[in-house]
Scaffold this motif. Sequence first.
Motif, PDB file in Angstrom:
ATOM      1  N   GLY A   1     -16.906  -1.475 -15.876  1.00 54.39           N
ATOM      2  CA  GLY A   1     -18.178  -1.840 -15.161  1.00 54.39           C
ATOM      3  C   GLY A   1     -17.633  -2.655 -13.917  1.00 54.39           C
ATOM      4  N   VAL A   2     -16.934  -3.784 -14.056  1.00 54.47           N
ATOM      5  CA  VAL A   2     -16.571  -4.463 -12.995  1.00 54.47           C
ATOM      6  C   VAL A   2     -15.579  -3.776 -12.195  1.00 54.47           C
ATOM      7  N   ALA A   3     -14.796  -3.027 -12.566  1.00 51.74           N
ATOM      8  CA  ALA A   3     -13.655  -2.501 -11.797  1.00 51.74           C
ATOM      9  C   ALA A   3     -14.442  -1.270 -10.892  1.00 51.74           C
ATOM     10  N   ARG A   4     -15.597  -0.536 -11.406  1.00 50.93           N
ATOM     11  CA  ARG A   4     -16.242   0.633 -10.790  1.00 50.93           C
ATOM     12  C   ARG A   4     -16.940  -0.246  -9.528  1.00 50.93           C
ATOM     13  N   VAL A   5     -17.509  -1.483  -9.941  1.00 52.66           N
ATOM     14  CA  VAL A   5     -18.270  -1.930  -8.610  1.00 52.66           C
ATOM     15  C   VAL A   5     -17.203  -2.370  -7.595  1.00 52.66           C
ATOM     16  N   LEU A   6     -16.107  -2.847  -8.119  1.00 51.60           N
ATOM     17  CA  LEU A   6     -15.104  -3.332  -7.005  1.00 51.60           C
ATOM     18  C   LEU A   6     -14.620  -2.120  -6.200  1.00 51.60           C
ATOM     19  N   VAL A   7     -14.227  -1.057  -6.790  1.00 52.65           N
ATOM     20  CA  VAL A   7     -13.715   0.212  -6.318  1.00 52.65           C
ATOM     21  C   VAL A   7     -14.602   0.676  -5.248  1.00 52.65           C
ATOM     22  N   VAL A   8     -15.820   1.061  -5.694  1.00 48.43           N
ATOM     23  CA  VAL A   8     -16.930   1.666  -4.870  1.00 48.43           C
ATOM     24  C   VAL A   8     -17.889   0.828  -4.364  1.00 48.43           C
ATOM     25  N   GLY A   9     -18.189  -0.412  -4.614  1.00 44.56           N
ATOM     26  CA  GLY A   9     -18.987  -1.267  -3.921  1.00 44.56           C
ATOM     27  C   GLY A   9     -20.356  -1.456  -4.746  1.00 44.56           C
ATOM     28  N   SER A  10     -20.937  -0.608  -5.460  1.00 47.11           N
ATOM     29  CA  SER A  10     -22.184  -0.617  -6.070  1.00 47.11           C
ATOM     30  C   SER A  10     -22.229   0.345  -7.469  1.00 47.11           C
ATOM     31  N   GLU A  11     -23.026  -0.152  -8.217  1.00 49.24           N
ATOM     32  CA  GLU A  11     -23.152   0.786  -9.631  1.00 49.24           C
ATOM     33  C   GLU A  11     -24.026   2.248  -9.313  1.00 49.24           C
ATOM     34  N   ARG A  12     -24.759   2.135  -8.236  1.00 51.58           N
ATOM     35  CA  ARG A  12     -25.242   3.360  -7.796  1.00 51.58           C
ATOM     36  C   ARG A  12     -24.295   4.582  -7.041  1.00 51.58           C
ATOM     37  N   THR A  13     -23.490   3.833  -6.439  1.00 49.51           N
ATOM     38  CA  THR A  13     -22.171   4.913  -5.973  1.00 49.51           C
ATOM     39  C   THR A  13     -21.407   5.098  -6.965  1.00 49.51           C
ATOM     40  N   ALA A  14     -21.254   4.238  -7.895  1.00 52.48           N
ATOM     41  CA  ALA A  14     -20.302   4.581  -8.796  1.00 52.48           C
ATOM     42  C   ALA A  14     -20.473   5.796  -9.937  1.00 52.48           C
ATOM     43  N   GLU A  15     -21.749   6.155  -9.644  1.00 48.86           N
ATOM     44  CA  GLU A  15     -22.233   7.275 -10.633  1.00 48.86           C
ATOM     45  C   GLU A  15     -21.540   8.589 -10.177  1.00 48.86           C
ATOM     46  N   SER A  16     -21.249   8.734  -8.836  1.00 47.02           N
ATOM     47  CA  SER A  16     -20.818  10.046  -8.396  1.00 47.02           C
ATOM     48  C   SER A  16     -19.283   9.833  -8.002  1.00 47.02           C
ATOM     49  N   MET A  17     -18.627   8.797  -8.485  1.00 48.50           N
ATOM     50  CA  MET A  17     -17.251   8.481  -8.118  1.00 48.50           C
ATOM     51  C   MET A  17     -16.350   9.454  -8.937  1.00 48.50           C
ATOM     52  N   CYS A  18     -15.339   9.932  -8.177  1.00 50.94           N
ATOM     53  CA  CYS A  18     -14.236  10.883  -8.418  1.00 50.94           C
ATOM     54  C   CYS A  18     -12.921  10.547  -7.828  1.00 50.94           C
TER      55      CYS A  18
END
Length: 195
Positions: A73-90
Amino acid sequence: MSGTRSDGELLRAIAADADRRAFEELYRRYAPWLTARLRGRCADQAVVDDAAHGTGTVGTQWGGNRVPEFAVGVARVLVVGSERTAESMCDAGVVTTMWLAVATDPTPEATFRHLRIDDSLVGSAVVLTPDGGSMGGTAQQTQVVRELLREPHDTVAARVKSHWQELTSPDTTTAQAARLLGVKVPKGADDCPTD
């Protein structure tokens, strides 16, 4: 205990017995850095505060054997900037997130396997996240993460740091991430969903 505990000592205390004080110390240590990183990715201060606070909430709610999920969870936010954006990360974002989440674990490959719902190390899979969601990983991303976990940590860390902008860009493919990080480029087309 006298003196300041290292990050590793704090993480072990959190993992071993959900030591709330250890988590709070780790959170206080990194909250300013996390907030600054998020500000660089998002101009809306309310979203930044919510994301930074949510990271702390997730950790105190999960703790214990859920620390690897918290790390995702923390790494996703660091990589994409927000939990909302992380949902579509690839693409490269998933590779970078998973490496950040497990690379410092004493048994990173085993932890990577346990994070995946199917408990495998090959093919595509879903990883649970501490916010109740999930993150998909393609077969190609899985291969790149496994290759990275076989490399010396400090070598990969230096590569991640020097290529951070590219690795966190939504335009960087898994194959490009593999090249940037100096590991074998996976065969086949990446099977990320397309818009």
